[in-house]
Motif scaffolding. Structure first.
Motif, PDB file in Angstrom:
ATOM      1  N   VAL A 125       0.914  -1.215  -0.088  1.00 15.31           N
ATOM      2  CA  VAL A 125       0.045  -0.131  -0.263  1.00 15.31           C
ATOM      3  C   VAL A 125       0.874   1.210  -0.009  1.00 15.31           C
ATOM      4  O   VAL A 125       0.451   2.211   0.347  1.00 15.31           O
ATOM      5  CB  VAL A 125      -1.013   0.022   0.941  1.00 15.31           C
ATOM      6  N   GLY A 126       2.334   1.155  -0.059  1.00 11.96           N
ATOM      7  CA  GLY A 126       3.238   2.260  -0.254  1.00 11.96           C
ATOM      8  C   GLY A 126       3.502   3.090   0.995  1.00 11.96           C
ATOM      9  O   GLY A 126       3.363   3.970   0.958  1.00 11.96           O
ATOM     10  N   PHE A 127       3.442   2.152   2.058  1.00 13.45           N
ATOM     11  CA  PHE A 127       3.625   2.503   3.295  1.00 13.45           C
ATOM     12  C   PHE A 127       2.811   3.623   3.873  1.00 13.45           C
ATOM     13  O   PHE A 127       3.239   4.527   4.727  1.00 13.45           O
ATOM     14  CB  PHE A 127       4.977   3.164   3.402  1.00 13.45           C
ATOM     15  N   ASP A 128       1.550   3.440   3.363  1.00 15.60           N
ATOM     16  CA  ASP A 128       0.676   4.462   3.918  1.00 15.60           C
ATOM     17  C   ASP A 128      -0.221   3.819   4.936  1.00 15.60           C
ATOM     18  O   ASP A 128      -1.034   2.741   4.725  1.00 15.60           O
ATOM     19  CB  ASP A 128      -0.531   4.612   2.617  1.00 15.60           C
ATOM     20  N   PHE A 129      -0.110   4.166   6.240  1.00 16.11           N
ATOM     21  CA  PHE A 129      -0.483   3.653   7.394  1.00 16.11           C
ATOM     22  C   PHE A 129      -2.137   3.499   7.390  1.00 16.11           C
ATOM     23  O   PHE A 129      -2.679   2.466   7.961  1.00 16.11           O
ATOM     24  CB  PHE A 129      -0.011   4.302   8.533  1.00 16.11           C
ATOM     25  N   GLN A 130      -2.626   4.527   7.099  1.00 17.67           N
ATOM     26  CA  GLN A 130      -4.224   4.715   7.067  1.00 17.67           C
ATOM     27  C   GLN A 130      -4.654   3.525   6.163  1.00 17.67           C
ATOM     28  O   GLN A 130      -5.761   2.811   6.316  1.00 17.67           O
ATOM     29  CB  GLN A 130      -4.566   5.937   6.479  1.00 17.67           C
ATOM     30  N   GLU A 131      -4.302   3.519   4.755  1.00 15.86           N
ATOM     31  CA  GLU A 131      -4.775   2.392   3.988  1.00 15.86           C
ATOM     32  C   GLU A 131      -4.245   1.052   4.432  1.00 15.86           C
ATOM     33  O   GLU A 131      -5.191   0.345   4.131  1.00 15.86           O
ATOM     34  CB  GLU A 131      -4.116   2.694   2.546  1.00 15.86           C
ATOM     35  N   PHE A 132      -3.058   0.916   5.061  1.00 16.10           N
ATOM     36  CA  PHE A 132      -2.745  -0.247   5.355  1.00 16.10           C
ATOM     37  C   PHE A 132      -4.105  -0.842   6.670  1.00 16.10           C
ATOM     38  O   PHE A 132      -4.253  -1.883   6.650  1.00 16.10           O
ATOM     39  CB  PHE A 132      -1.478  -0.250   6.075  1.00 16.10           C
ATOM     40  N   SER A 133      -4.059   0.023   7.355  1.00 16.15           N
ATOM     41  CA  SER A 133      -5.238  -0.139   8.536  1.00 16.15           C
ATOM     42  C   SER A 133      -6.621  -0.612   8.060  1.00 16.15           C
ATOM     43  O   SER A 133      -7.247  -1.536   8.611  1.00 16.15           O
ATOM     44  CB  SER A 133      -5.324   0.950   9.466  1.00 16.15           C
ATOM     45  N   GLY A 134      -6.883   0.291   7.079  1.00 18.10           N
ATOM     46  CA  GLY A 134      -8.318  -0.081   6.484  1.00 18.10           C
ATOM     47  C   GLY A 134      -8.299  -1.429   5.598  1.00 18.10           C
ATOM     48  O   GLY A 134      -9.360  -1.996   5.481  1.00 18.10           O
ATOM     49  N   GLU A 135      -7.116  -1.690   5.204  1.00 17.19           N
ATOM     50  CA  GLU A 135      -7.268  -3.015   4.133  1.00 17.19           C
ATOM     51  C   GLU A 135      -6.998  -4.452   5.163  1.00 17.19           C
ATOM     52  O   GLU A 135      -7.582  -5.349   4.904  1.00 17.19           O
ATOM     53  CB  GLU A 135      -6.026  -2.848   3.037  1.00 17.19           C
ATOM     54  N   THR A 136      -6.307  -4.220   6.233  1.00 17.12           N
ATOM     55  CA  THR A 136      -5.898  -5.227   7.136  1.00 17.12           C
ATOM     56  C   THR A 136      -6.411  -5.432   8.355  1.00 17.12           C
ATOM     57  O   THR A 136      -6.275  -6.296   9.268  1.00 17.12           O
ATOM     58  CB  THR A 136      -4.547  -5.381   7.266  1.00 17.12           C
ATOM     59  N   PHE A 137      -7.062  -4.023   8.819  1.00 18.36           N
ATOM     60  CA  PHE A 137      -7.701  -4.009  10.415  1.00 18.36           C
ATOM     61  C   PHE A 137      -6.542  -4.204  11.259  1.00 18.36           C
ATOM     62  O   PHE A 137      -6.992  -4.550  12.372  1.00 18.36           O
ATOM     63  CB  PHE A 137      -8.886  -5.179  10.485  1.00 18.36           C
ATOM     64  N   ASN A 138      -5.437  -4.198  10.980  1.00 14.22           N
ATOM     65  CA  ASN A 138      -4.268  -3.779  11.877  1.00 14.22           C
ATOM     66  C   ASN A 138      -3.818  -2.445  11.894  1.00 14.22           C
ATOM     67  O   ASN A 138      -3.343  -1.734  11.189  1.00 14.22           O
ATOM     68  CB  ASN A 138      -3.095  -4.691  11.240  1.00 14.22           C
ATOM     69  N   PHE A 139      -4.219  -1.731  13.180  1.00 14.91           N
ATOM     70  CA  PHE A 139      -4.058  -0.449  13.465  1.00 14.91           C
ATOM     71  C   PHE A 139      -2.615  -0.314  14.251  1.00 14.91           C
ATOM     72  O   PHE A 139      -2.503   0.756  14.868  1.00 14.91           O
ATOM     73  CB  PHE A 139      -5.031  -0.126  14.327  1.00 14.91           C
ATOM     74  N   MET A 140      -1.814  -1.252  14.208  1.00 16.84           N
ATOM     75  CA  MET A 140      -0.535  -1.064  14.972  1.00 16.84           C
ATOM     76  C   MET A 140       0.341   0.180  14.588  1.00 16.84           C
ATOM     77  O   MET A 140       0.973   0.911  15.457  1.00 16.84           O
ATOM     78  CB  MET A 140       0.238  -2.257  15.054  1.00 16.84           C
ATOM     79  N   TYR A 141       0.291   0.542  13.299  1.00 15.31           N
ATOM     80  CA  TYR A 141       0.974   1.817  12.942  1.00 15.31           C
ATOM     81  C   TYR A 141       0.416   3.128  13.330  1.00 15.31           C
ATOM     82  O   TYR A 141       0.861   3.845  12.747  1.00 15.31           O
ATOM     83  CB  TYR A 141       1.195   1.506  11.260  1.00 15.31           C
ATOM     84  N   GLN A 142      -0.876   2.946  13.628  1.00 16.16           N
ATOM     85  CA  GLN A 142      -1.720   4.213  13.919  1.00 16.16           C
ATOM     86  C   GLN A 142      -1.674   4.582  15.262  1.00 16.16           C
ATOM     87  O   GLN A 142      -2.101   5.676  15.627  1.00 16.16           O
ATOM     88  CB  GLN A 142      -3.089   4.352  13.085  1.00 16.16           C
ATOM     89  N   ASP A 143      -1.522   3.524  16.184  1.00 14.71           N
ATOM     90  CA  ASP A 143      -1.553   3.897  17.698  1.00 14.71           C
ATOM     91  C   ASP A 143      -0.313   4.830  18.024  1.00 14.71           C
ATOM     92  O   ASP A 143       0.950   4.602  17.631  1.00 14.71           O
ATOM     93  CB  ASP A 143      -1.184   2.300  18.384  1.00 14.71           C
TER      94      ASP A 143
END
Length: 198
Positions: A125-143
């Motif tokens: 996802v191009g190291f986009d944390f928000q898109e990563f969380s939306g796609e994987t439901f893994n919010f570790m990069y946004q905490d």
């Protein structure tokens, strides 16, 4: 495994050990300074709130690096009554098994860290944390930390780092144990036990 590869593994493990010792010393020096600074701040009714959180992360880092370091040096707390009581050949087999278990633990920890951090999906996802969380439901990069204002994953990176260093140390120890005669292993156990009683 070739002799050169074995030497490289041992050298890499020894190099990591030196870095770990320096890091633990630095963190162990910084930790009480943070606590003292915050205590002084509280005494003057001006607490430094982020120091508490930073001290907690510092202790976690010391624990993770210390785990890797003590497994390398074989100074972790252990019960050796059974290992010391059995015949030499069986003792060596048990020591090899212990090293294999530690190596397996480190390998599993690396696997779990890969699943947790999911670097492949993050790169996709191009190291986009928000898109990563939306796609994987893994919010570790946004905490975000409560008081430091930093992303928590920067502090959590110590887990995969410690897993990888533990794996290298465990592999080095396993190769050493396998190559060392049983009688020499017995002497090493006795000498390390004596050092522990000093």
């Amino acid at each position: 495994i070739g002799v050169l590869v074995v030497q490289v593994i041992h050298c890499l493990s020894d190099g990591i050990l030196r870095v770990e010792r320096g890091a633990v010393r630095l963190l162990a020096f910084a930790l009480p300074l943070m606590i003292i600074a915050n205590t002084i701040g509280r005494a003057f009714r001006s607490p430094i709130y982020f120091m508490d959180e930073l001290a907690i992360h510092c202790m976690v880092w010391i624990a993770m690096i210390g785990m890797s370091l003590t497994l390398k040096t074989r100074t972790a707390v252990s019960v050796t009554m059974l290992v010391d009581a059995v015949p030499l050949a069986l003792m060596k087999s048990m020591k090899v098994l212990i090293d294999v278990i530690i190596l397996t633990f480190a390998g599993i920890l690396i696997y779990l860290c890969i699943k947790w951090f999911d670097p492949v999906a993050l790169a996709r996802v191009g190291f986009d944390f928000q898109e990563f969380s939306g796609e994987t439901f893994n919010f570790m990069y946004q905490d975000t930390t409560n008081t430091l204002g930093m992303k928590k994953f920067w502090f959590w990176l110590i887990v995969p780092v410690a897993a990888m260093t533990t794996f290298v140390h465990a592999l080095s120890n396993l190769l050493k144990t396998a190559a060392t005669p049983a009688a020499a292993l017995k002497e090493l156990s006795a000498s390390s036990g004596a050092r522990g009683l000093d």
